[in-house]
Design an enzyme around this catalytic site. Structure first.
Site, PDB file in Angstrom:
ATOM      1  N   LYS A 153       0.830  -1.203   0.000  1.00  0.00           N
ATOM      2  CA  LYS A 153       0.000   0.000   0.000  1.00  0.00           C
ATOM      3  C   LYS A 153       0.869   1.259   0.000  1.00  0.00           C
ATOM      4  O   LYS A 153       0.627   2.203  -0.739  1.00  0.00           O
ATOM      5  CB  LYS A 153      -0.910  -0.014   1.229  1.00  0.00           C
ATOM      6  N   GLU A 181      10.451  -5.534   3.127  1.00  0.00           N
ATOM      7  CA  GLU A 181      10.556  -6.837   2.467  1.00  0.00           C
ATOM      8  C   GLU A 181      10.086  -6.764   1.019  1.00  0.00           C
ATOM      9  O   GLU A 181      10.745  -7.290   0.108  1.00  0.00           O
ATOM     10  CB  GLU A 181       9.739  -7.890   3.232  1.00  0.00           C
ATOM     11  N   GLY A 237      -3.983  -5.004   5.896  1.00  0.00           N
ATOM     12  CA  GLY A 237      -3.418  -6.134   5.172  1.00  0.00           C
ATOM     13  C   GLY A 237      -4.080  -7.458   5.492  1.00  0.00           C
ATOM     14  O   GLY A 237      -4.362  -8.266   4.599  1.00  0.00           O
ATOM     15  N   ARG A 238      -4.355  -7.694   6.769  1.00  0.00           N
ATOM     16  CA  ARG A 238      -4.926  -8.986   7.156  1.00  0.00           C
ATOM     17  C   ARG A 238      -6.407  -9.108   6.783  1.00  0.00           C
ATOM     18  O   ARG A 238      -6.981 -10.185   6.899  1.00  0.00           O
ATOM     19  CB  ARG A 238      -4.724  -9.216   8.646  1.00  0.00           C
ATOM     20  N   GLU A 257      -2.673 -10.525  15.250  1.00  0.00           N
ATOM     21  CA  GLU A 257      -2.304  -9.142  14.966  1.00  0.00           C
ATOM     22  C   GLU A 257      -3.449  -8.202  15.318  1.00  0.00           C
ATOM     23  O   GLU A 257      -3.231  -7.069  15.755  1.00  0.00           O
ATOM     24  CB  GLU A 257      -1.905  -8.988  13.502  1.00  0.00           C
ATOM     25  N   HIS A 282      -1.522 -37.317  14.156  1.00  0.00           N
ATOM     26  CA  HIS A 282      -0.274 -38.051  14.337  1.00  0.00           C
ATOM     27  C   HIS A 282       0.875 -37.113  14.666  1.00  0.00           C
ATOM     28  O   HIS A 282       2.040 -37.501  14.596  1.00  0.00           O
ATOM     29  CB  HIS A 282       0.039 -38.859  13.071  1.00  0.00           C
ATOM     30  N   LYS A 298      10.518  -3.298  13.149  1.00  0.00           N
ATOM     31  CA  LYS A 298      10.926  -2.716  11.872  1.00  0.00           C
ATOM     32  C   LYS A 298      11.954  -1.607  12.072  1.00  0.00           C
ATOM     33  O   LYS A 298      12.946  -1.517  11.351  1.00  0.00           O
ATOM     34  CB  LYS A 298       9.705  -2.141  11.149  1.00  0.00           C
TER      35      LYS A 298
END
Length: 538
Positions: free
Chosen positions: A213, A219, A270-271, A357, A388, A503
């Site tokens: 955005k 990253e 974002g999420r 978050e 398992h 960050k």
């Protein structure tokens, strides 16, 4: 030491609600699922509600009618329906009263409000129309891509929610993938991940979708530049291969560098982004726009369910209240999300971010340090493989870990066979239903090593088949469930300040790396970071 306000503005209402006091009393003697005659077929039939093609089956939670009544009272006292209506209408919900904060509306629901009974508020309508413009632009772009028939792969560069949600949806609906339309994902600033993805594609037939955005996320910016250089080294013009999803005016909003630029806005976190352009480009390229449109329709349908004031007809609200019962009153710190559906293999990771978050907050919306537990720790893996792996601890370990199972009556591909009298899908569901019963009832045995204490709560979210509509509804179910939890605790579920400190410090360490390369020694302004760099040599 950092401090928070001790203002008495909200007085931590959650702990003072009358319903909270009632629930604390009920939690002293919760329903015993192990007692003979308590978990019955009638109870299973009773504690079920339906919405958008799903059944929520919660008879194996440690609840009674009295508990549900108190949870309903809690939701009423916290005014969660009023807050949900305000959120979906565009009120500013992303804020901390009396302190600098983002001060934004939260409009992810507007990104799919194209169907029956849309919101009529000016803000919501404007947000929906802005998204419609982008979707029309996307349809035109896809028509051109289809006519040229030169792209077979799409690499999505993003991080966090702009990666986890879209990837989870893509993998969940992979059975509908168009021929020669593959997706690949680059998120971490790990050069091996980028190298692996590039090794999987023919770059001349590849689109690269860069998602940020702000256009400045470390990253994503780094991976974009890395990928751009790789295309140039291969003799390809990045402008003919790269597209962006960004905010207007950001560094990624540049037609000289991108084949097309799609837009999103600050009111989309974002999420919560998968039903916005973040997911639209990826899913429409790989599955087709019609499949994405059905995905939006499912999400929108569940958004409407979330507005129903009757908890017995509001599945996101019921799910939120059951979690709060387990977490705040029965003391469970974590919850395991177990889809008995391999297609949902990445869904727990998406929900982990969505929930943790959003609700991993230690202050309320007035800046006051809370005196109760907020967000649960979410984690999980698909069954039956999970059985398992870690079920041993869940069945016989000391912590009580509630489970949420997700399952479907029908498989996606419809390619199954009968072995020993049952299909694979029936065996899959048989395991899911059996685990719910076993966790609840336990088992007595003279051998203590074979004894199961039971009273491990669980619930099942059960659908007919994982289609685009069902996947959209599932995304919305969890998004609205997380919002209801935050509304109940009176915290801000829509910012993520906890991400920012790391960050800032990472940039300081990175500066020391640069100094070390340029001058042969660390920068010196961040001794703690430099101390780690001294141990790079072996």
């Amino acid at each position: 030491m950092a401090t928070t306000s001790t203002s008495t503005g909200s007085q931590l209402a959650f702990t003072k609600f009358r319903a909270s006091e009632k629930l604390r009393t009920l939690a002293q003697n919760p329903f015993d699922l192990t007692k003979k005659g308590n978990l019955t077929p009638d109870r299973i039939d009773k504690y079920i509600q339906e919405a958008c093609g799903y059944k929520l089956m919660y008879a194996t939670d440690r609840i009674t009618d009295e508990v549900i009544e108190a949870l309903t009272g809690l939701a009423t006292e916290a005014q969660v329906i009023e807050k949900m209506k305000a959120m979906q209408s565009g009120s500013i919900m992303n804020k901390i009263e009396g302190f600098p904060s983002e001060e934004r509306s939260v409009m992810h629901t507007a990104m799919r409000d194209f169907f029956e009974n849309p919101h009529t508020s000016k803000i919501a309508k404007e947000a929906t129309e802005a998204e419609r413009v982008e979707l029309d632009k996307l349809k035109a772009f896809l028509k051109k891509v289809d006519s040229e028939n030169r792209f077979t792969d799409l690499i999505m560069i993003g991080i966090g929610g702009s990666n986890l949600g879209p990837e989870a949806a893509y993998r969940a609906l992979h059975f509908l993938q168009k021929p020669e339309r593959n997706a690949h994902f680059v998120s971490n600033v790990d050069p091996d991940e980028t190298a692996r993805v590039l090794d999987e594609v023919d770059m001349k037939n590849t689109l690269v979708l860069v998602v940020s955005k702000s256009g400045s996320t470390l990253e994503t910016k780094t991976n974009y530049e890395f990928m751009r250089r790789k295309f140039e080294e291969a003799g390809l013009d990045p402008q003919k291969h790269f597209i962006s999803m960004t905010g207007k005016g950001s560094p990624l909003d540049d037609s000289s560098k991108f084949l097309e630029c799609f837009y999103s806005w600050d009111f989309i976190g974002g999420r919560y982004c998968t039903t916005a352009m973040y997911g639209a480009v990826l899913l429409s390229f790989t599955l087709g726009f019609e499949s994405f449109w059905k995905f939006l329709r499912g999400a929108n349908a569940m958004d409407k369910v979330a507005l129903n004031p009757n908890i017995h007809e509001n599945m996101p609200l019921m799910l939120a209240m059951l979690s709060i019962w387990d977490h705040n009153f029965l003391g469970a710190p974590t919850i395991a999300l177990i889809p008995y559906c391999s297609a949902l293999g990445r869904f727990p990771a998406h929900i982990q971010q969505l929930a943790m978050e959003s609700n991993g907050k230690h202050i309320d919306r007035h800046g006051i340090r809370v005196d109760f537990e907020t967000g649960m720790i979410f984690w999980g893996e698909p069954g039956t493989n999970a059985q398992h792996s870690f079920y041993q601890l869940i069945h016989q370990g000391t912590p009580i870990i509630p489970l949420e199972f997700i399952g479907f009556k029908e498989s996606q591909y419809g390619d199954d066979t009968i072995i020993d009298g049952t299909t694979n899908q029936e065996k899959l569901l048989g395991n899911m239903f059996a685990q719910s019963i076993a966790l609840a009832t336990g088992k007595t045995d003279d051998n203590p090593n074979k004894q199961f204490e039971g009273n491990r709560p669980s619930r099942i979210i059960f659908g007919e088949q994982l289609t685009p509509f069902a996947m959209g509804a599932l995304f919305s179910l969890y998004e609205n469930r997380v919002a209801f939890e935050g509304f109940t605790w009176d915290i801000n579920s829509f910012d993520q300040e906890g991400v920012q400190l790391g960050k800032v410090l990472a940039n300081r360490v990175i500066s020391s790396f640069k100094s070390l390369r340029d001058t042969g020694k660390p920068e010196g302004s961040f001794p703690l970071g430099d101390a780690y760099l001294r141990h790079l040599d072996f």
